[in-house]
Design an enzyme around this catalytic site. Structure first.
Site, PDB file in Angstrom:
ATOM      1  N   HIS A   1       0.833  -1.199   0.000  1.00  0.00           N
ATOM      2  CA  HIS A   1       0.000   0.000   0.000  1.00  0.00           C
ATOM      3  C   HIS A   1       0.866   1.245   0.000  1.00  0.00           C
ATOM      4  O   HIS A   1       1.595   1.509   0.945  1.00  0.00           O
ATOM      5  CB  HIS A   1      -0.921  -0.007   1.218  1.00  0.00           C
TER       6      HIS A   1
ATOM      7  N   ASP B   1       0.548   5.505  -1.205  1.00  0.00           N
ATOM      8  CA  ASP B   1      -0.370   6.561  -1.631  1.00  0.00           C
ATOM      9  C   ASP B   1       0.311   7.660  -2.428  1.00  0.00           C
ATOM     10  O   ASP B   1      -0.188   8.798  -2.459  1.00  0.00           O
ATOM     11  CB  ASP B   1      -1.062   7.173  -0.406  1.00  0.00           C
TER      12      ASP B   1
ATOM     13  N   GLU C   1      -8.792   2.063  -2.909  1.00  0.00           N
ATOM     14  CA  GLU C   1      -8.916   2.141  -1.451  1.00  0.00           C
ATOM     15  C   GLU C   1     -10.241   2.800  -1.079  1.00  0.00           C
ATOM     16  O   GLU C   1     -10.344   4.017  -0.985  1.00  0.00           O
ATOM     17  CB  GLU C   1      -7.745   2.921  -0.848  1.00  0.00           C
TER      18      GLU C   1
ATOM     19  N   HIS D   1     -13.269   2.841   3.368  1.00  0.00           N
ATOM     20  CA  HIS D   1     -12.203   3.665   3.933  1.00  0.00           C
ATOM     21  C   HIS D   1     -12.710   4.063   5.323  1.00  0.00           C
ATOM     22  O   HIS D   1     -13.310   3.240   6.013  1.00  0.00           O
ATOM     23  CB  HIS D   1     -11.871   4.859   3.035  1.00  0.00           C
TER      24      HIS D   1
ATOM     25  N   HIS E   1      -9.457  -1.115   7.221  1.00  0.00           N
ATOM     26  CA  HIS E   1     -10.460  -0.055   7.395  1.00  0.00           C
ATOM     27  C   HIS E   1     -11.876  -0.559   7.706  1.00  0.00           C
ATOM     28  O   HIS E   1     -12.745   0.271   7.971  1.00  0.00           O
ATOM     29  CB  HIS E   1     -10.538   0.871   6.172  1.00  0.00           C
TER      30      HIS E   1
ATOM     31  N   HIS F   1      -2.933  -2.816   4.876  1.00  0.00           N
ATOM     32  CA  HIS F   1      -2.116  -1.944   5.736  1.00  0.00           C
ATOM     33  C   HIS F   1      -2.769  -1.853   7.111  1.00  0.00           C
ATOM     34  O   HIS F   1      -3.360  -0.844   7.470  1.00  0.00           O
ATOM     35  CB  HIS F   1      -1.881  -0.568   5.107  1.00  0.00           C
TER      36      HIS F   1
ATOM     37  N   ASP G   1       1.986   1.996   3.948  1.00  0.00           N
ATOM     38  CA  ASP G   1       1.096   3.165   4.004  1.00  0.00           C
ATOM     39  C   ASP G   1       1.874   4.458   3.818  1.00  0.00           C
ATOM     40  O   ASP G   1       1.434   5.538   4.220  1.00  0.00           O
ATOM     41  CB  ASP G   1       0.280   3.210   5.296  1.00  0.00           C
TER      42      ASP G   1
END
Length: 353
Positions: A36, A38, A137, A164, A210, A231, A300
């Protein structure tokens, strides 16, 4: 054809091999598959997705750039196509498509370093490029549409995080367990259960990071394929509802899934500060409860504001590998955590029809 060869190392390795000051020898020789990252969100936030305005060779505002990728030996990486919860019921699908498009363009812009993949991950590794895959995500991105899910798959998306930090209309998020949000579905709704079956059918990985614990249990009961936490860390070490409790870890073992450790300080120590050693404690605990076969590297990076001392960016992965070896992890266990566990899950998900 995700896993073309059972051997994900290019050379024979040994934990007795002299280590460089960067302690990167094992990562250099073995496929490292991180779950993961971003960076696409950072490119959107900082540059409005205008790739001509950013050079990933020199970018210094993020946890991730090309030199850091090379120093960290990222053999394969899932890039997160994330859009905020506030676009739910509005233009979430369009915004997600823009992030999927960005990942495609990013790999096209740096073909000497990145290779877009939906399979044949080892081929990219053998070409000394980072195999680049997409994960969406947040279930709000599909706008409760099976057709959108299927079209995302056709565009190269290979996992969906079911929520999320907001409820989807068909699945509750982790804040329900905190009491910060009210449940909408008491886990999965009927649509949510059908969605899990459709993800199994088309070969898309189910990501339980999440989600609420009730959703975790519902999915683990329903899914015919292994699942992942892309994550999330160990609840026993840091009792955040974003982490995975031991009873769920045991269910993940039975499902032959994988939990990929998050590096966000708040989910590592439940405080604003953390260290590399604290992260390694999560690896140790998950291995103790479920064995090395369910552990992975989640990261993450570029999705969080605080990362542990010693893991400041993606170039630091080799130091965490060295810490695990120093704690008595075997070469085999580290190789599994680096990439083989996730490749196994990927292959099994593709087999479920």
């Amino acid at each position: 054809d995700t896993l073309k060869s059972p051997n994900t190392c290019l050379f024979t390795i040994s934990s007795q091999q002299p280590q460089s000051p960067q302690k990167s020898w094992l990562l250099h020789k073995c496929l490292s598959f991180f779950r993961h990252n971003d960076l696409p969100w950072q490119i959107r936030s900082l540059y409005n997705n205008q790739l001509n305005q950013v050079d990933l060779n020199t970018l210094n505002k993020t946890h991730t750039n090309i030199p850091k990728i090379k120093a960290g030996h990222l053999g394969a990486q899932f890039w997160a196509a994330y859009v905020p919860c506030d676009c739910q019921y509005k233009d979430a699908v369009r915004q997600t498509l823009e992030q999927i498009d960005l990942v495609h363009r990013m790999t096209q812009s740096y073909p000497e370093h990145l290779k877009f993949c939906t399979s044949k991950i080892l081929q990219a590794f053998q070409e000394n490029k980072t195999a680049s895959l997409i994960g969406v995500e947040g279930g709000h991105s599909i706008d409760s549409s099976m057709a959108t899910l299927r079209m995302f798959y056709q565009l190269g998306v290979r996992y969906l995080t079911l929520t999320h930090s907001c409820n989807a209309p068909w699945a509750d998020n982790w804040k329900v367990d905190n009491g910060d949000e009210n449940p909408e579905s008491n886990g999965l709704s009927e649509f949510g259960k059908n969605l899990i079956k459709e993800m199994n059918r088309i070969g898309m990985i189910i990501d339980l990071a999440h989600v609420s614990q009730k959703v975790m249990k519902d999915v683990l009961d329903i899914s015919e394929a292994p699942v992942i936490f892309s994550h999330s860390s160990a609840y026993k070490i840091c009792p955040s509802k974003r982490n995975v409790p031991d009873d769920i870890l045991i269910k993940v073992v039975k499902k032959k899934g994988i939990v990929m450790v998050n590096f966000y300080n708040n989910y590592v120590t439940c405080n604003k500060t953390a260290s590399l050693s604290d992260v390694a404690d999560h690896f140790d605990h998950i291995r103790q409860v479920g064995g090395a076969a369910i552990v992975g590297f989640g990261g993450d990076y570029d999705g969080v504001s605080r990362v542990p001392q010693g893991l400041e960016d993606v170039s630091k992965y080799p130091d965490l590998v060295a810490e695990l070896l120093n704690r008595g992890w075997t070469d085999k266990e580290v190789k599994e955590a680096l990439g083989e566990n996730l490749l196994r899950v990927f292959k099994k998900v593709e087999e479920v029809l």
